[in-house]
Design a protein around this motif. Structure first.
Motif, PDB file in Angstrom:
ATOM      1  N   SER A  48       1.773   6.536  -7.050  1.00 43.11           N
ATOM      2  CA  SER A  48       0.624   7.279  -7.583  1.00 43.11           C
ATOM      3  C   SER A  48       0.799   8.784  -7.427  1.00 43.11           C
ATOM      4  O   SER A  48       0.219   9.568  -8.178  1.00 43.11           O
ATOM      5  CB  SER A  48      -0.659   6.838  -6.883  1.00 43.11           C
ATOM      6  N   ARG A 101       1.025   4.095  -2.988  1.00 40.54           N
ATOM      7  CA  ARG A 101       0.709   5.499  -2.699  1.00 40.54           C
ATOM      8  C   ARG A 101       1.826   6.408  -3.215  1.00 40.54           C
ATOM      9  O   ARG A 101       1.579   7.467  -3.802  1.00 40.54           O
ATOM     10  CB  ARG A 101       0.501   5.712  -1.202  1.00 40.54           C
ATOM     11  N   GLN A 102       3.073   5.971  -3.003  1.00 33.44           N
ATOM     12  CA  GLN A 102       4.209   6.780  -3.457  1.00 33.44           C
ATOM     13  C   GLN A 102       4.265   6.861  -4.974  1.00 33.44           C
ATOM     14  O   GLN A 102       4.522   7.924  -5.547  1.00 33.44           O
ATOM     15  CB  GLN A 102       5.512   6.191  -2.908  1.00 33.44           C
ATOM     16  N   SER A 154      -3.883  10.876  -0.980  1.00 28.54           N
ATOM     17  CA  SER A 154      -5.191  10.344  -0.582  1.00 28.54           C
ATOM     18  C   SER A 154      -5.463   8.966  -1.188  1.00 28.54           C
ATOM     19  O   SER A 154      -6.597   8.469  -1.126  1.00 28.54           O
ATOM     20  CB  SER A 154      -6.303  11.318  -1.000  1.00 28.54           C
ATOM     21  N   PHE A 155      -4.439   8.352  -1.767  1.00 25.21           N
ATOM     22  CA  PHE A 155      -4.596   7.034  -2.406  1.00 25.21           C
ATOM     23  C   PHE A 155      -5.172   6.018  -1.419  1.00 25.21           C
ATOM     24  O   PHE A 155      -4.784   5.962  -0.258  1.00 25.21           O
ATOM     25  CB  PHE A 155      -3.234   6.543  -2.905  1.00 25.21           C
ATOM     26  N   LYS A 156      -6.120   5.221  -1.906  1.00 23.93           N
ATOM     27  CA  LYS A 156      -6.714   4.180  -1.066  1.00 23.93           C
ATOM     28  C   LYS A 156      -6.752   2.861  -1.831  1.00 23.93           C
ATOM     29  O   LYS A 156      -6.978   2.840  -3.042  1.00 23.93           O
ATOM     30  CB  LYS A 156      -8.126   4.566  -0.631  1.00 23.93           C
ATOM     31  N   ASN A 190      -0.383  10.415  -5.118  1.00 23.82           N
ATOM     32  CA  ASN A 190      -1.624  10.911  -4.526  1.00 23.82           C
ATOM     33  C   ASN A 190      -1.648  10.595  -3.033  1.00 23.82           C
ATOM     34  O   ASN A 190      -1.810   9.426  -2.659  1.00 23.82           O
ATOM     35  CB  ASN A 190      -2.825  10.265  -5.223  1.00 23.82           C
ATOM     36  N   GLU A 224       0.835  -1.208   0.000  1.00 26.11           N
ATOM     37  CA  GLU A 224       0.000   0.000   0.000  1.00 26.11           C
ATOM     38  C   GLU A 224       0.868   1.256   0.000  1.00 26.11           C
ATOM     39  O   GLU A 224       0.583   2.230  -0.707  1.00 26.11           O
ATOM     40  CB  GLU A 224      -0.918  -0.013   1.229  1.00 26.11           C
TER      41      GLU A 224
END
Length: 506
Positions: free
Chosen positions: A199, A196-197, A203-205, A201, A192
């Motif tokens: 992307s 996130r890194q 707020s990535f989920k 973003n 995860e």
């Protein structure tokens, strides 16, 4: 793959109340200077429970109170490994000095559990070497989840197979199953974080399927947080983004805030986290703020956090022990009295020094560093300050006979009082002053009123030592370079440069 799968071996499973474990064995080819230590692997302070010496043939024997049934670390000759112990057991262990404790043999009532453990570790080493973890981590989420689930299934199958063969106790089997879950949880957390890194973003989920798998793995959170340190790290990683935002807002414009202080405030607002988890997580962070040389105000802040924000009595006690072990008895408190004896058998009280400052020097014959580097400098320190203060040399060898031999040879010609703490590192004096094998030699300074005047030191070359001694005696020792171990001759005025000339200018 080993980076992730083999992390599980630092964990422990907890079941019963405190019971004594009797230890004996032999390490072929060992030196009498080597020692064996046992440490509770799932504790918050990780201080040795016992330090056992070996005789000239490599035989050793001892005992210690095992706080919990579970995993313990064996330390020997700078190496370590894990062993599963249950209170009330008689542990028989043997090995060779060249490979111990990486390899060892257990017989007696601890054999089945540790045969199970060793077989499981061997499988993980072989299994992990066959998996391309980077390829798995770089794939899409669906592929990653499928791979993670296969890893979980493969490890669990091996656990069941090895259990059928070795018939381990219910405790270690349950620990192993929980540990497999935590291993996979950390894989998920790393995936995860990397996604996130990539992307970009914040707020990535991850998907609901990913979250559902995490929830399934967590199961009984309080059991895992108590028994598996890697699960505590997993929780800290998961809450790290929120904590960073919280900390930035709370510390803006402030320079004297410690991490424990902010983290304790942060946890108070986390209703989804149980008090048990909060205690263990806060203890993990608090332990990072306990270190030698920490400002007195920071030490007091940590003490207050332990007193007010941690509810578990056992965790409180372990952290207090850690504070004493790292920083010594609090400056300003009365120097603790303890049973001490001289070479002639007469008892000795530290209070006999009242009216004059003194230095306590803790040592043992099995630490070669003391004779090679410490004693020559100690001799100069004593000779420089002896007119204004006393010196008490406290031996913590295993026997009084060894104390007599060591003190008469090692400290010959150095003015001071030689005394012995009965039972060595298990003595009353060692426990009250937080003296452990890793902390030898150890120095503590006491003022003329019998109150602690300094934190505990392991290096006589620290400028703070000289500062305290000068203040208590009114003398003025030559200055030494900070952070440099003092060398013999450093306190000899004749060795200091006279009227040094300034460097030439261009």
């Amino acid at each position: 793959m080993k980076k992730y799968l083999l992390l599980f071996i630092i964990t422990a499973f907890v079941m019963s109340c405190s019971k004594k474990v009797e230890v004996k064995g032999k390490i072929t080819g060992s030196s009498p200077l080597e020692r064996i230590e046992f440490v509770e692997a799932s504790g918050v302070a990780t201080l040795p429970l016992v330090n056992i010496g070996l005789d000239k043939n490599g035989n050793f024997t001892g005992s210690f109170e095992a706080p919990k049934d579970g995993m313990y670390v064996i330390n020997y000759a700078g190496r370590q490994n894990l062993i599963y112990l249950e209170g009330g057991q008689n542990l028989n262990i043997s090995g060779n000095a060249m490979t111990f404790p990486n390899e060892f043999v257990v017989t007696g009532d601890a054999k089945k559990n540790n045969d199970f453990l060793q077989a499981s570790q061997k499988f993980l080493g072989e299994y992990g070497s066959k998996i391309n973890i980077q390829q798995l981590m770089s794939g899409d989420e669906k592929t990653f989840l499928k791979g993670a689930q296969k890893i979980e299934a493969d490890i669990n199958k091996n656990v069941e197979d090895v259990a059928q063969k070795n018939n381990p106790s219910k405790g270690i089997l349950e620990w192993k199953k929980n540990d497999v879950k935590v291993t996979i949880l950390n894989l998920l957390a790393n995936y995860e974080m990397s996604q996130r890194q990539m992307s970009g973003n914040p707020s990535f989920k991850v998907s609901k399927a990913f979250q559902d798998y995490e929830t399934k793995l967590e199961g009984n959170k309080d059991v895992m947080v108590k028994t598996i340190p890697l699960y505590r790290q997993y929780l800290l990683v998961k809450m790290s983004p929120d904590f960073q935002k919280y900390a930035e807002a709370k510390t803006k414009g402030k320079t004297d805030v410690i991490t424990s202080e902010i983290f304790a405030q942060f946890l108070k607002d986390r209703k989804e986290i149980s008090q048990t988890a909060k205690d263990y997580l806060l203890a993990f962070v608090v332990a990072q703020d306990i270190h030698p040389g920490a400002p007195a105000k920071n030490t007091e802040k940590v003490k207050k956090i332990i007193d007010t924000d941690i509810t578990d009595a056992g965790i409180k006690a372990d952290l207090v022990k850690m504070q004493v072990a790292i920083n010594g008895v609090k400056v300003g408190e009365a120097a603790p009295e303890a049973a001490l004896v001289k070479a002639d058998g007469k008892s000795y009280q530290l209070s006999e020094n009242k009216g004059k400052p003194y230095m306590l020097f803790f040592y043992a014959s099995w630490n070669p560093y003391i004779s090679e580097a410490t004693v020559p400098v100690l001799k100069e320190v004593v000779n420089f300050y002896k007119s204004k203060m006393n010196f008490v040399f406290v031996n913590v060898d295993d026997t009084k006979d060894q104390f007599v031999k060591t003190s008469s040879a090692l400290l010959k010609g150095i003015p001071g009082t030689n005394v012995y703490g009965e039972k060595g590192l298990e003595s009353e004096i060692a426990k009250k002053y937080g003296v452990y094998g890793f902390k030898l030699p150890c120095f503590v300074i006491v003022d003329k009123d019998g109150k602690i005047a300094s934190r505990s030191f392991v290096n006589l070359g620290e400028q703070e030592v000289v500062t305290v001694l000068d203040k208590l005696t009114g003398l003025s020792a030559p200055k030494v370079q900070p952070n440099i171990q003092m060398q013999p001759g450093a306190m000899d005025p004749s060795a200091q440069p006279v009227n040094p000339q300034p460097a030439p200018t261009k």
